[in-house]
Design a protein around this motif. Structure first.
Motif, PDB file in Angstrom:
ATOM      1  N   TYR A   1      38.290  39.461  46.025  1.00  0.00           N
ATOM      2  CA  TYR A   1      38.102  40.627  45.156  1.00  0.00           C
ATOM      3  C   TYR A   1      38.126  40.263  43.673  1.00  0.00           C
ATOM      4  O   TYR A   1      37.271  40.712  42.906  1.00  0.00           O
ATOM      5  CB  TYR A   1      39.191  41.651  45.482  1.00  0.00           C
ATOM      6  CG  TYR A   1      39.095  42.945  44.723  1.00  0.00           C
ATOM      7  CD1 TYR A   1      37.913  43.671  44.672  1.00  0.00           C
ATOM      8  CD2 TYR A   1      40.216  43.468  44.068  1.00  0.00           C
ATOM      9  CE1 TYR A   1      37.833  44.882  43.993  1.00  0.00           C
ATOM     10  CE2 TYR A   1      40.155  44.681  43.393  1.00  0.00           C
ATOM     11  CZ  TYR A   1      38.963  45.386  43.357  1.00  0.00           C
ATOM     12  OH  TYR A   1      38.893  46.580  42.683  1.00  0.00           O
TER      13      TYR A   1
ATOM     14  N   ARG B   1      41.529  48.658  39.465  1.00  0.00           N
ATOM     15  CA  ARG B   1      41.348  47.627  40.492  1.00  0.00           C
ATOM     16  C   ARG B   1      41.946  48.055  41.828  1.00  0.00           C
ATOM     17  O   ARG B   1      41.356  47.819  42.886  1.00  0.00           O
ATOM     18  CB  ARG B   1      41.976  46.311  40.023  1.00  0.00           C
ATOM     19  CG  ARG B   1      41.222  45.663  38.862  1.00  0.00           C
ATOM     20  CD  ARG B   1      41.706  44.252  38.613  1.00  0.00           C
ATOM     21  NE  ARG B   1      40.877  43.568  37.622  1.00  0.00           N
ATOM     22  CZ  ARG B   1      40.623  42.268  37.631  1.00  0.00           C
ATOM     23  NH1 ARG B   1      41.142  41.494  38.581  1.00  0.00           N
ATOM     24  NH2 ARG B   1      39.853  41.712  36.712  1.00  0.00           N
ATOM     25  N   GLN B   2      43.097  48.685  41.774  1.00  0.00           N
ATOM     26  CA  GLN B   2      43.767  49.077  43.007  1.00  0.00           C
ATOM     27  C   GLN B   2      43.015  50.215  43.716  1.00  0.00           C
ATOM     28  O   GLN B   2      42.849  50.189  44.943  1.00  0.00           O
ATOM     29  CB  GLN B   2      45.209  49.492  42.689  1.00  0.00           C
ATOM     30  CG  GLN B   2      46.052  49.817  43.914  1.00  0.00           C
ATOM     31  CD  GLN B   2      45.910  51.275  44.356  1.00  0.00           C
ATOM     32  OE1 GLN B   2      45.726  52.159  43.530  1.00  0.00           O
ATOM     33  NE2 GLN B   2      45.986  51.507  45.649  1.00  0.00           N
ATOM     34  N   GLU B   3      42.549  51.209  42.960  1.00  0.00           N
ATOM     35  CA  GLU B   3      41.939  52.385  43.571  1.00  0.00           C
ATOM     36  C   GLU B   3      40.628  52.086  44.294  1.00  0.00           C
ATOM     37  O   GLU B   3      40.264  52.784  45.241  1.00  0.00           O
ATOM     38  CB  GLU B   3      41.698  53.462  42.502  1.00  0.00           C
ATOM     39  CG  GLU B   3      42.959  54.182  42.062  1.00  0.00           C
ATOM     40  CD  GLU B   3      42.693  55.306  41.091  1.00  0.00           C
ATOM     41  OE1 GLU B   3      43.612  56.121  40.879  1.00  0.00           O
ATOM     42  OE2 GLU B   3      41.573  55.375  40.523  1.00  0.00           O
TER      43      GLU B   3
ATOM     44  N   GLU C   1      39.490  48.795  45.356  1.00  0.00           N
ATOM     45  CA  GLU C   1      39.362  47.493  46.027  1.00  0.00           C
ATOM     46  C   GLU C   1      38.746  47.630  47.421  1.00  0.00           C
ATOM     47  O   GLU C   1      37.801  46.911  47.774  1.00  0.00           O
ATOM     48  CB  GLU C   1      40.721  46.802  46.128  1.00  0.00           C
ATOM     49  CG  GLU C   1      40.639  45.472  46.860  1.00  0.00           C
ATOM     50  CD  GLU C   1      41.958  44.715  46.903  1.00  0.00           C
ATOM     51  OE1 GLU C   1      41.985  43.624  47.499  1.00  0.00           O
ATOM     52  OE2 GLU C   1      42.960  45.208  46.334  1.00  0.00           O
ATOM     53  N   ARG C   2      39.273  48.537  48.220  1.00  0.00           N
ATOM     54  CA  ARG C   2      38.764  48.679  49.597  1.00  0.00           C
ATOM     55  C   ARG C   2      37.280  49.031  49.604  1.00  0.00           C
ATOM     56  O   ARG C   2      36.512  48.530  50.431  1.00  0.00           O
ATOM     57  CB  ARG C   2      39.568  49.779  50.308  1.00  0.00           C
ATOM     58  CG  ARG C   2      39.043  50.167  51.667  1.00  0.00           C
ATOM     59  CD  ARG C   2      40.038  51.067  52.393  1.00  0.00           C
ATOM     60  NE  ARG C   2      40.368  52.250  51.610  1.00  0.00           N
ATOM     61  CZ  ARG C   2      39.710  53.408  51.693  1.00  0.00           C
ATOM     62  NH1 ARG C   2      38.677  53.506  52.527  1.00  0.00           N
ATOM     63  NH2 ARG C   2      40.078  54.455  50.977  1.00  0.00           N
TER      64      ARG C   2
ATOM     65  N   ALA D   1      44.798  47.887  35.948  1.00  0.00           N
ATOM     66  CA  ALA D   1      45.409  47.653  37.254  1.00  0.00           C
ATOM     67  C   ALA D   1      45.154  48.823  38.199  1.00  0.00           C
ATOM     68  O   ALA D   1      44.912  48.630  39.402  1.00  0.00           O
ATOM     69  CB  ALA D   1      46.905  47.413  37.093  1.00  0.00           C
ATOM     70  N   VAL D   2      45.195  50.047  37.678  1.00  0.00           N
ATOM     71  CA  VAL D   2      44.921  51.222  38.496  1.00  0.00           C
ATOM     72  C   VAL D   2      43.472  51.208  38.975  1.00  0.00           C
ATOM     73  O   VAL D   2      43.181  51.473  40.148  1.00  0.00           O
ATOM     74  CB  VAL D   2      45.212  52.517  37.710  1.00  0.00           C
ATOM     75  CG1 VAL D   2      44.684  53.744  38.461  1.00  0.00           C
ATOM     76  CG2 VAL D   2      46.710  52.658  37.458  1.00  0.00           C
TER      77      VAL D   2
END
Length: 251
Positions: free
Chosen positions: A186, A136-138, A140-141, A133-134
């Motif tokens: 995404y 993917r979050q870090e 994504e942009r 999850a980390v």
């Protein structure tokens, strides 16, 4: 990042230098960049990410060894030339392991015709963290920006006629695949093998899948700065790939 890649045992560092494409041009003088990096590293080789054509073999400014040559592109002519001259080819990022089948089949058949061996490098935008999850979050942009930027020559300008692209051997670019990638959600980018994001084990599995379907594969390359990712993220990606992914495949 070049110094860090050398420290971690990477074999090659490539710089993208699309001179007339400001969104991706990293250096207007890539050989000067490599010369400065060679003075700060001990063993890593350097590679320009451009089609070098038929020019004489370029050499590193500090005489460490010849620069590696892997033309990059989705043109039938590129694969034909690479096979004819015994050069490697790079599969551009953004493609799943099944997407360039026709082009790679062409390369392999041409190698057989010319009596050379396939030499295929696979490049993918890649990011990892021990926590999925980390990861993917870090990033994504950056992954969204990476796909949108790669598609921008097609989405920011009036399209060229498909028949002209097809006739020139660039049918890939008339297929609409780049435009679809730019608009892809995404989660679909990750699940569809367009980008490699997740835990080290997730990436190991992606590499295994690529090896299984790509006869003639000689190299896996990773993009650690997709979409303008911050320096610390690039270094983190280098570290985790070198320590937890690459050792599984070195042999």
């Amino acid at each position: 990042q070049m110094v860090n890649a050398d420290r971690l045992g990477y074999d090659v560092y490539a710089a993208i230098e699309h001179v007339f494409f400001p969104k991706f041009s990293a250096s207007a003088n890539v050989f000067g960049l490599f010369g400065m990096a060679a003075a700060r590293t001990s063993r890593i080789r350097f590679r320009p990410r451009q089609v070098l054509g038929r020019r004489a073999e370029p050499r590193c400014p500090l005489q460490r060894e010849p620069l590696s040559r892997h033309p990059r592109g989705i043109s039938d002519r590129t694969y034909d030339l690479a096979a004819q001259n015994g050069r490697g080819v790079v599969v551009p990022p953004l493609l799943s392991c099944s997407a360039p089948k026709n082009e790679l089949d062409l390369c392999r058949s041409k190698c057989q015709e010319y009596g050379t061996s396939p030499n295929i490098a696979w490049i993918h935008a890649c990011y990892r963290d021990e926590d999925r999850a980390v990861a993917r979050q870090e990033v994504e942009r950056h992954m969204r920006g990476f796909l949108e930027g790669n598609a921008s020559p097609l989405t920011d300008h009036p399209p060229l006629p498909a028949d002209r692209l097809d006739a020139a051997g660039y049918g890939f670019y008339s297929s609409g695949i780049m435009e679809r990638l730019a608009a892809m959600p995404y989660d679909e980018m990750i699940d569809g093998d367009v980008v490699w994001v997740g835990t080290p084990e997730d990436v190991v599995e992606r590499v295994r899948e690529t090896i299984a379907v790509c006869e003639g594969l000689t190299e896996i390359a990773i993009t650690t700065n997709p979409g303008g990712a911050e320096h610390w993220k690039a270094v983190k990606a280098q570290e985790l790939f070198a320590r937890q992914v690459a050792p599984r495949f070195r042999a």
